[in-house]
Design an enzyme around this catalytic site. Structure first.
Site, PDB file in Angstrom:
ATOM      1  N   GLU A   9      -4.524   2.312  -4.391  1.00 55.11           N
ATOM      2  CA  GLU A   9      -3.056   2.435  -4.351  1.00 55.11           C
ATOM      3  C   GLU A   9      -2.454   1.210  -3.683  1.00 55.11           C
ATOM      4  O   GLU A   9      -1.466   1.294  -2.981  1.00 55.11           O
ATOM      5  CB  GLU A   9      -2.617   3.727  -3.650  1.00 55.11           C
ATOM      6  CG  GLU A   9      -3.589   4.304  -2.651  1.00 55.11           C
ATOM      7  CD  GLU A   9      -3.577   3.593  -1.308  1.00 55.11           C
ATOM      8  OE1 GLU A   9      -4.414   2.677  -1.139  1.00 55.11           O
ATOM      9  OE2 GLU A   9      -2.759   3.960  -0.440  1.00 55.11           O
ATOM     10  N   ASP A  37       0.875  -1.186   0.000  1.00 59.69           N
ATOM     11  CA  ASP A  37       0.000   0.000   0.000  1.00 59.69           C
ATOM     12  C   ASP A  37       0.903   1.225   0.000  1.00 59.69           C
ATOM     13  O   ASP A  37       1.861   1.312   0.778  1.00 59.69           O
ATOM     14  CB  ASP A  37      -0.898  -0.018   1.252  1.00 59.69           C
ATOM     15  CG  ASP A  37      -1.898   1.131   1.255  1.00 59.69           C
ATOM     16  OD1 ASP A  37      -3.107   0.854   1.119  1.00 59.69           O
ATOM     17  OD2 ASP A  37      -1.468   2.301   1.400  1.00 59.69           O
TER      18      ASP A  37
HETATM   19  P1  GH3 Z   1      -1.619   5.346   4.334  1.00 64.73           P
HETATM   20  O1  GH3 Z   1      -0.179   5.649   4.414  1.00 64.73           O
HETATM   21  O2  GH3 Z   1      -2.209   5.032   5.659  1.00 64.73           O
HETATM   22  O3  GH3 Z   1      -1.907   4.292   3.357  1.00 64.73           O
HETATM   23  O4  GH3 Z   1      -2.332   6.679   3.855  1.00 64.73           O
HETATM   24  P2  GH3 Z   1      -3.013   6.976   2.477  1.00 64.73           P
HETATM   25  O5  GH3 Z   1      -3.211   8.425   2.366  1.00 64.73           O
HETATM   26  O6  GH3 Z   1      -2.239   6.342   1.362  1.00 64.73           O
HETATM   27  O7  GH3 Z   1      -4.372   6.180   2.609  1.00 64.73           O
HETATM   28  P3  GH3 Z   1      -5.816   6.503   2.182  1.00 64.73           P
HETATM   29  O8  GH3 Z   1      -6.495   5.189   2.062  1.00 64.73           O
HETATM   30  O9  GH3 Z   1      -6.432   7.520   3.114  1.00 64.73           O
HETATM   31  O10 GH3 Z   1      -5.697   7.190   0.780  1.00 64.73           O
HETATM   32  C1  GH3 Z   1      -5.499   6.472  -0.392  1.00 64.73           C
HETATM   33  C2  GH3 Z   1      -5.548   7.443  -1.529  1.00 64.73           C
HETATM   34  O11 GH3 Z   1      -5.245   6.829  -2.782  1.00 64.73           O
HETATM   35  C3  GH3 Z   1      -6.912   8.069  -1.665  1.00 64.73           C
HETATM   36  C4  GH3 Z   1      -7.242   7.924  -3.143  1.00 64.73           C
HETATM   37  O12 GH3 Z   1      -7.707   9.118  -3.700  1.00 64.73           O
HETATM   38  C5  GH3 Z   1      -5.920   7.561  -3.759  1.00 64.73           C
HETATM   39  N1  GH3 Z   1      -6.096   6.757  -4.984  1.00 64.73           N
HETATM   40  C6  GH3 Z   1      -6.640   5.544  -5.094  1.00 64.73           C
HETATM   41  N2  GH3 Z   1      -6.651   5.146  -6.400  1.00 64.73           N
HETATM   42  C7  GH3 Z   1      -6.089   6.145  -7.118  1.00 64.73           C
HETATM   43  C8  GH3 Z   1      -5.829   6.340  -8.500  1.00 64.73           C
HETATM   44  O13 GH3 Z   1      -6.097   5.506  -9.358  1.00 64.73           O
HETATM   45  N3  GH3 Z   1      -5.230   7.483  -8.872  1.00 64.73           N
HETATM   46  C9  GH3 Z   1      -4.902   8.457  -7.946  1.00 64.73           C
HETATM   47  N4  GH3 Z   1      -4.316   9.553  -8.371  1.00 64.73           N
HETATM   48  N5  GH3 Z   1      -5.158   8.307  -6.642  1.00 64.73           N
HETATM   49  C10 GH3 Z   1      -5.740   7.166  -6.214  1.00 64.73           C
HETATM   50 MG    MG Z   2      -2.032   4.215   1.304  1.00 66.70          MG
HETATM   51 MG    MG Z   3      -4.977   1.930   0.767  1.00 64.32          MG
END
Ligand code: GH3
Ligand code: MG
Ligand code: MG
Length: 324
Positions: free
Chosen positions: A226, A183
């Site tokens: 992610e 992650d």
């Molecule tokens: P942690 O270190 O605890 O994992 O914190 P984090 O901020 O990574 O965790 P969180 O789950 O709060 O946020 C994940 C983010 O990933 C939020 C979401 O917008 C972003 N994300 C997920 N899929 C995509 C994508 O395909 N493209 C982009 N640009 N962002 C994405």
């Molecule tokens: Mg994350």
């Molecule tokens: Mg995540």
């Protein structure tokens, strides 16, 4: 068209050859059924004009053999017969002939048969081309349905399919495989600061870094958002932790600036679990990897944690990076 004439009567052969050639078609002749069959196997003919009674493989049998391979390109078959017996003619048509010619053969009769042959073989060629194009499109669709558009890695659907196959195989062969769940750390902050498009690019590069650190037999997938999952066949938990550590380090070395990350570059946290007696199902294995990942997050991120239950030798764990 490419026409094969099979007739044991030399005069008939010559006559047919002259008619066919005059109509502008390529023409090959054969004086018995056996050599006709050999030619038909080594080369495609659009039309077969064949005598019904010949030494070797006779006309009806040639029809049957040609039609027994429905996948092959179509040969239009005209049987030449002196028979006026309707039953016999029907039997030959039943064996696969498209039409028949009664002896003595008249040029006009041959010409009309060849006109029909040209139309039918053209249609068959078209059908064949459409089918091939459809099959290709189908393969592309299948590949697309299994690929994550952003990263080009296998998607979750493919992952679930592959994992259940691997699980069934390893149960049968008492083998082992491990999974690493990654992650991206602080990725919400990355998006907030650099924008979503830059976030996409960072995800692509992270995926490439993980994939680049995989051995040939390891398979990386985009698990969701992610998160990435890598399957590692063979080897124990200790080996999987080493591999995960190599991948984690590869992401850090990619050095994607992240002003709000703990290391000023994009990093990943990982959880590793090995398939073994400890887990009753795929879901349990993934849950174990997820819990280990959560432990990596709690302990400060940018690190690898092995699932509890089957801990690797401690030096491997001690080697993982720490991030207070
Ligand atoms: P942690 O270190 O605890 O994992 O914190 P984090 O901020 O990574 O965790 P969180 O789950 O709060 O946020 C994940 C983010 O990933 C939020 C979401 O917008 C972003 N994300 C997920 N899929 C995509 C994508 O395909 N493209 C982009 N640009 N962002 C994405
Ligand atoms: Mg994350
Ligand atoms: Mg995540």
């Amino acid at each position: 068209m490419n026409v094969l004439i099979a007739d044991d009567d030399a005069t008939n052969r010559l006559l047919l050859k002259r008619i066919v050639a005059r109509l502008g078609h390529a023409c090959t002749v054969s004086s018995d059924g056996d050599s006709a069959w050999e030619m038909l196997q080594s080369q495609h003919f659009d039309v077969l004009l064949t005598d019904w009674m010949m030494p070797g493989v006779e006309g009806t049998e040639l029809c049957r053999r040609l039609r027994s391979d429905p996948a092959g390109a179509y040969t239009y078959i005209v049987i030449i017969t002196s028979l006026s017996d309707h039953e016999q003619v029907l039997a030959v048509m039943d064996a696969g002939a498209d039409d028949y010619l009664a002896k003595p053969v008249e040029p006009f009769q041959v010409e009309t048969r060849l006109v029909a042959a040209a139309r039918v073989t053209h249609l068959h060629r078209q059908i064949r081309e459409y089918r091939e194009r459809l099959e290709l499109a189908n393969l592309e669709l299948i590949a697309e349905s299994r690929t994550d558009v952003l990263t080009g890695l296998g998607n979750r659907r493919l992952m679930e399919r592959d994992l259940s196959v691997a699980l069934a195989r390893d149960r049968r062969q008492h083998g082992s495989f491990s999974v690493v769940l990654f992650d991206v750390d602080r990725f919400k902050a990355y998006n907030d600061h650099y924008g979503h498009a830059a976030g996409d690019e960072a995800l692509r590069r992270t995926a490439q870094a993980i994939a680049g650190a995989c051995r040939r037999e390891d398979i990386p997938y985009r698990y969701g958002g992610e998160e990435f999952l890598v399957t590692l066949p063979g080897g124990d938990l200790g080996a999987a932790v080493s591999a995960a550590e190599r991948m984690r380090s590869a992401v850090q070395s990619e050095a994607i600036p992240h002003a709000y990350g703990n290391h000023s570059v994009v990093t990943v946290s990982a959880g590793v679990a090995s398939w073994g007696a400890d887990y009753a199902s795929l879901i349990e294995l993934l849950e174990a990897a997820d819990q280990a990942l959560y432990a990596s997050k709690s302990a400060g991120r940018n690190r690898v944690t092995a699932a509890e239950g089957a801990l690797p030798p401690s030096p491997l764990l001690a080697r993982t990076s720490s991030d207070p």
